[in-house]
Scaffold this motif. Structure first.
Motif, short mmCIF file in Angstrom:
data_model
loop_
_atom_site.label_atom_id
_atom_site.label_comp_id
_atom_site.label_asym_id
_atom_site.label_seq_id
_atom_site.Cartn_x
_atom_site.Cartn_y
_atom_site.Cartn_z
N UNK A 176 0.81 -1.23 0.00
CA UNK A 176 0.00 0.00 0.00
C UNK A 176 0.84 1.28 0.00
N UNK A 177 2.15 1.19 0.15
CA UNK A 177 2.98 2.38 0.09
C UNK A 177 2.80 3.31 1.28
N UNK A 178 3.54 4.42 1.23
CA UNK A 178 3.48 5.37 2.35
C UNK A 178 2.17 6.15 2.35
N UNK A 179 1.57 6.37 1.18
CA UNK A 179 0.25 7.02 1.15
C UNK A 179 -0.78 6.12 1.83
N UNK A 180 -0.72 4.84 1.54
CA UNK A 180 -1.63 3.90 2.21
C UNK A 180 -1.39 3.87 3.71
N UNK A 181 -0.12 3.93 4.08
CA UNK A 181 0.23 3.97 5.51
C UNK A 181 -0.42 5.16 6.19
N UNK A 241 -0.79 13.86 2.47
CA UNK A 241 -0.96 13.09 1.24
C UNK A 241 0.11 13.45 0.21
N UNK A 242 0.42 14.73 0.11
CA UNK A 242 1.44 15.18 -0.85
C UNK A 242 2.81 14.56 -0.51
N UNK A 243 3.21 14.68 0.75
CA UNK A 243 4.53 14.17 1.14
C UNK A 243 4.61 12.66 0.98
N UNK A 244 3.55 11.95 1.38
CA UNK A 244 3.59 10.49 1.30
C UNK A 244 3.56 10.01 -0.16
N UNK A 245 2.81 10.69 -1.02
CA UNK A 245 2.79 10.32 -2.44
C UNK A 245 4.16 10.55 -3.07
N UNK A 246 4.83 11.61 -2.67
CA UNK A 246 6.18 11.87 -3.17
C UNK A 246 7.16 10.81 -2.67
N UNK A 247 6.99 10.38 -1.42
CA UNK A 247 7.84 9.31 -0.88
C UNK A 247 7.67 8.04 -1.70
N UNK A 248 6.43 7.74 -2.11
CA UNK A 248 6.18 6.55 -2.91
C UNK A 248 6.82 6.63 -4.29
N UNK A 249 7.08 7.86 -4.75
CA UNK A 249 7.76 8.04 -6.04
C UNK A 249 9.28 8.06 -5.90
N UNK A 250 9.75 7.88 -4.65
CA UNK A 250 11.18 7.83 -4.42
C UNK A 250 11.83 9.16 -4.16
#
Length: 381
Positions: free
Chosen positions: A64-69, A300-309
């Motif tokens: 689920x990635x960091x956004x899911x987290x 949400x912005x920060x976690x989505x960016x984390x999921x993109x590396x």
């Protein structure tokens, strides 16, 4: 830009909310009064998958990635904050440090148990003389053949009284400053490890913390996380994720407080009309709703960016700073809206008010977050 959550995360959101409301919520008052979470509830959280959300399936996580987290953590904010503290310290900090640092042998040895909740983890960075100044550690790890001998102490370690596994940070070469810091995994029962008594805290009752003492504690080199001297880098990377989770949790708690305040304001009648008709109350609710929305989007912005590396150190600090400061204001106004009842232990509002205060302190104070943000700004201009 699509700001809607994908279907799989909306399903995750609803399933976590259902579990929290049905399984955890009935016990939150008991946990507050006894200052203890029954191990059966920790096991239930593990069986539900909460410990593994946001972590690699390769190591036993749920994906689920960091956004899911962050979506899951926000829903966990609907109940006594101590429940998520157990998960956050186990997988969000201890597990993340191992996941980031490796090597694979250590990951394989510990992550499946941590990400399933079969074992509880703790993250031992802070010391009596090194809280915000985490690079100034005094705990030392001296090389002795194929092992390390560790002496020192740690303070305010979440989960310490109940943890099975500890990630600890010690300096293998004090002359190098924070570049000498190295991380290790230590199991409960290791000779030379002493766990202090459970700290008595203002809030977060049920989430245990204690000091750790290392008395000539011998740790095999195979228990090292990452290379020598990489510990501070691992610690900072772990804290990026921890701060993001804490911001998401603050959003969830604030949303619950806002919902309760709005409902109470509509039902509480004074001077012949609901207090919700008063502009003073309406503005408290409007400000809270606006700030919660802004904080949620930051998370949400920060976690989505984390999921993109992407590196999210600055954004995680911004989200943590804004969300926790926002929670403090929302909690204070929730007590105000509820009036005298907000101050009574009969309601959960006063507990949330006490629990909220620590969010501006642990995993980096608000002042440290401002230092991180300003440092990044000045570095890039």
């Amino acid at each position: 830009m699509d700001l809607e959550l994908p279907e799989e995360l909306r399903l995750l959101q609803s399933s976590v909310r259902k579990f929290v409301d049905e399984t955890l919520a009935p016990h939150e008052k008991e946990v507050e009064e006894k200052d203890e979470i029954p191990r059966s509830l920790i096991a239930a959280m593990g069986e539900s998958g909460l410990f593994g959300i946001g972590h690699d399936e390769k190591w036993g996580g749920q994906g689920f990635g960091k956004l899911g987290y962050c979506v899951a953590v926000e829903q966990a904010g609907r109940v006594n904050a101590s429940f998520w503290n157990v998960v956050g310290a186990t997988s969000g900090l201890c597990g993340t440090a191992i996941e980031l640092g490796g090597p694979d042998a250590v990951r394989e040895r510990y992550l499946p148990d941590l990400f399933s909740g079969r074992k509880v983890g703790a993250y031992a960075l802070s010391e009596p003389g090194a809280g915000s100044d985490a690079g100034n550690l005094k705990t030392q790890a001296k090389r002795d053949g194929d092992a390390y001998v560790i002496d020192g102490a740690k303070t305010f370690i979440t989960n310490a009284p109940i943890a099975d596994v500890f990630v600890i940070f010690a300096n293998t070469d004090p002359s190098k400053g924070n570049k000498g810091i190295t991380a290790f995994v230590v199991e409960r029962g290791t000779k030379g490890l002493e766990i202090g008594k459970n700290d008595e805290k203002m809030g977060l009752h049920g989430s245990t913390t204690a000091q750790l003492y290392f008395h000539t504690m011998r740790v095999p080199g195979s228990q090292r996380v990452g290379d020598e001297g990489q510990g501070f880098k691992i610690a900072l990377g772990t804290l990026d994720m921890g701060r993001l989770g804490l911001a998401a949790h603050s959003v969830g708690i604030a949303q619950r407080l806002l919902d309760a305040s709005a409902q109470y304001a509509k039902s509480r009648v004074q001077f012949g009309k609901p207090i919700a008709t008063n502009q003073a109350i309406q503005w408290m609710l409007a400000d809270a709703a606006t700030e919660i929305h802004a904080a949620r989007l930051m998370v949400y912005d920060a976690s989505a960016r984390a999921d993109k590396g992407e590196r999210i150190t600055q954004r995680a600090a911004m989200a943590k700073l804004f969300a926790t400061e926002m929670l403090g204001r929302v909690a204070d106004n929730a007590v105000q809206v509820h009036g005298g009842m907000g101050y009574m232990r009969e309601l959960w509002i006063e507990r949330a008010y006490r629990d909220a205060r620590i969010t501006r302190i642990y995993e980096g104070t608000s002042e440290v977050q401002r230092m991180v943000i300003a440092g990044a700004l000045l570095e890039n201009t």
